[in-house]
Design a protein around this motif. Structure first.
Motif, short mmCIF file in Angstrom:
data_model
loop_
_atom_site.label_atom_id
_atom_site.label_comp_id
_atom_site.label_asym_id
_atom_site.label_seq_id
_atom_site.Cartn_x
_atom_site.Cartn_y
_atom_site.Cartn_z
N CYS A 35 -42.87 -13.09 21.81
CA CYS A 35 -41.73 -13.70 21.12
C CYS A 35 -41.39 -15.08 21.66
CB CYS A 35 -40.51 -12.78 21.20
SG CYS A 35 -40.66 -11.30 20.17
N ASP A 36 -42.27 -15.64 22.46
CA ASP A 36 -42.11 -17.04 22.87
C ASP A 36 -42.76 -17.90 21.79
OD1 ASP A 36 -41.79 -19.45 24.11
OD2 ASP A 36 -42.99 -18.98 25.89
N VAL A 37 -42.09 -18.00 20.65
CA VAL A 37 -42.71 -18.56 19.45
C VAL A 37 -42.95 -20.07 19.55
CG1 VAL A 37 -41.82 -16.75 17.98
CG2 VAL A 37 -40.47 -18.82 18.32
N ASP A 38 -42.26 -20.74 20.47
CA ASP A 38 -42.48 -22.18 20.65
C ASP A 38 -43.75 -22.46 21.45
OD1 ASP A 38 -40.10 -23.62 19.47
OD2 ASP A 38 -39.08 -22.17 20.74
N GLU A 138 -46.51 -18.68 15.53
CA GLU A 138 -46.56 -20.11 15.85
C GLU A 138 -45.50 -20.82 15.02
OE1 GLU A 138 -49.46 -24.05 15.56
OE2 GLU A 138 -50.16 -22.10 14.82
N LEU A 139 -44.61 -21.54 15.69
CA LEU A 139 -43.62 -22.35 15.01
C LEU A 139 -44.16 -23.76 14.91
CD1 LEU A 139 -40.67 -22.26 13.89
CD2 LEU A 139 -39.94 -23.16 16.11
N PHE A 140 -44.25 -24.29 13.69
CA PHE A 140 -44.81 -25.62 13.51
C PHE A 140 -43.95 -26.67 14.20
CE2 PHE A 140 -46.88 -24.34 9.19
CZ PHE A 140 -47.82 -23.60 9.89
N THR A 145 -35.17 -22.86 13.59
CA THR A 145 -35.00 -21.41 13.36
C THR A 145 -35.95 -20.57 14.19
OG1 THR A 145 -36.50 -21.25 11.43
CG2 THR A 145 -34.22 -21.87 11.00
N SER A 146 -36.15 -20.92 15.47
CA SER A 146 -37.03 -20.12 16.31
C SER A 146 -36.46 -18.73 16.54
CB SER A 146 -37.27 -20.82 17.65
OG SER A 146 -36.04 -21.12 18.30
N GLY A 147 -35.12 -18.60 16.55
CA GLY A 147 -34.52 -17.28 16.71
C GLY A 147 -34.85 -16.37 15.55
N ARG A 148 -34.84 -16.91 14.35
CA ARG A 148 -35.19 -16.12 13.17
C ARG A 148 -36.67 -15.74 13.19
NH1 ARG A 148 -35.00 -18.27 6.91
NH2 ARG A 148 -36.16 -16.54 5.99
N LEU A 149 -37.52 -16.61 13.69
CA LEU A 149 -38.94 -16.30 13.77
C LEU A 149 -39.19 -15.18 14.78
CD1 LEU A 149 -41.84 -16.74 12.98
CD2 LEU A 149 -41.92 -18.75 14.46
#
Length: 291
Positions: A35-38, A138-140, A145-149
């Motif tokens: 969940c470290d999407v960044d 992966e967040l572009f 909205t990283s929390g939502r991802l």
């Protein structure tokens, strides 16, 4: 199924290494999520295969139909995010990195030239590993909205029909929105820190957040032998807060080299690997994951 999030108040403490080690040393396959999407990198330490991804639609974005736009500029006047630019040729355009999708520009445009539409902000992926299914994302670049991802990653994982004794989450660092999303709904949090002034400061902040959720907390002290005085400060803090220390991992260059090669700690007979294995045994026994 127990849900456990491995968290750290700051980056670089070894959180992902601990998560990978726990998954490797578990006697049964676990349900895994990064969940470290960044900056998702748990897949780099596990042998992933059969990766499948789906689009993640984040914030909406405005667009201008140039065939309808008359160049009045009222949209630019009302945009609070400076997302609308006028070129040298007088043509107005939207900067997608600044647009928050609020829709004000479309409301004030008298010509109906501006529309608000979904845009892809990242991907949610599912991979197979020898230690259980892994869900990651992966967040572009430039997307919010990283929390939502994080929520989307957890949702996809929990929809998996996995007969796993535990759902293990590699959480994001810090105390922001994605951290809150990762902690929400878990049974326990494993805090990973190291002996240092900034690490202890950020650990205190993270514990404050965890208290709001009423989750059980454990701690793994990584690189514990690098500064014994600061390590003792961490131990005293955990005693005062009633946080059980389940592992004290010494600094071990072999672990770092293994991470650089994209290898897990499985089969390694080094002090850090042995300590990490014992940490997982204590955690799994305490949480009722294994006997």
């Amino acid at each position: 199924m127990k849900t456990i999030a491995v968290m750290s108040g700051k980056g670089g403490t070894g959180k992902t290494m601990v998560t990978a080690g726990f998954s490797v040393f578990s006697d049964e396959n676990l349900l895994l999520a990064d969940c470290d999407v960044d900056a998702a990198n748990l897949s780099l330490l596990l042998e992933t295969s059969n990766t499948e991804c789906r689009p993640y639609m984040g914030l909406e974005c405005a667009s201008i139909d140039q065939t309808k736009c008359v160049g009045c500029g009222i949209c630019q006047v009302y945009c609070r995010f400076s997302a609308i630019n006028q070129g040298d040729d007088g043509v107005f355009s939207i900067n997608p990195l600044k647009c928050e999708g609020c829709g004000v520009c479309s409301l004030v445009c008298r010509e109906g030239a501006i529309t608000i539409a979904e845009r892809q902000s990242g991907e949610v992926c599912h991979s197979d590993t020898p230690h259980g299914p892994l869900f990651h994302a992966e967040l572009f670049s430039g997307s919010g909205t990283s929390g939502r991802l994080v929520f989307e990653v957890k949702k996809d994982a929990l929809e998996e029909d996995a007969k796993a004794p535990a759902f293990l989450i590699d959480g994001p660092p810090g105390i922001g929105c994605p951290v809150i999303s990762a902690i929400s709904g878990v049974d326990a949090v494993v805090l990973v820190t190291e002996p240092g002034i900034s690490a202890l400061h950020d650990l205190r902040r993270l514990v404050t957040i965890c208290r709001q959720f009423g989750v059980r907390m454990f701690l793994v002290l990584n690189k514990a032998d690098l500064d014994e005085e600061r390590a003792e400060d961490v131990r005293e803090y955990c005693t005062d807060e009633g946080i059980e220390i389940i592992g004290t991992i010494p600094f071990d260059p072999a672990i770092i080299e293994a991470a650089r090669r994209g290898e897990s700690v499985a089969g390694m007979n080094t002090p850090a690997a042995v300590s990490l294995k014992e940490s997982w045994k204590r955690l799994s026994r305490t949480m009722g994951i294994s006997e």
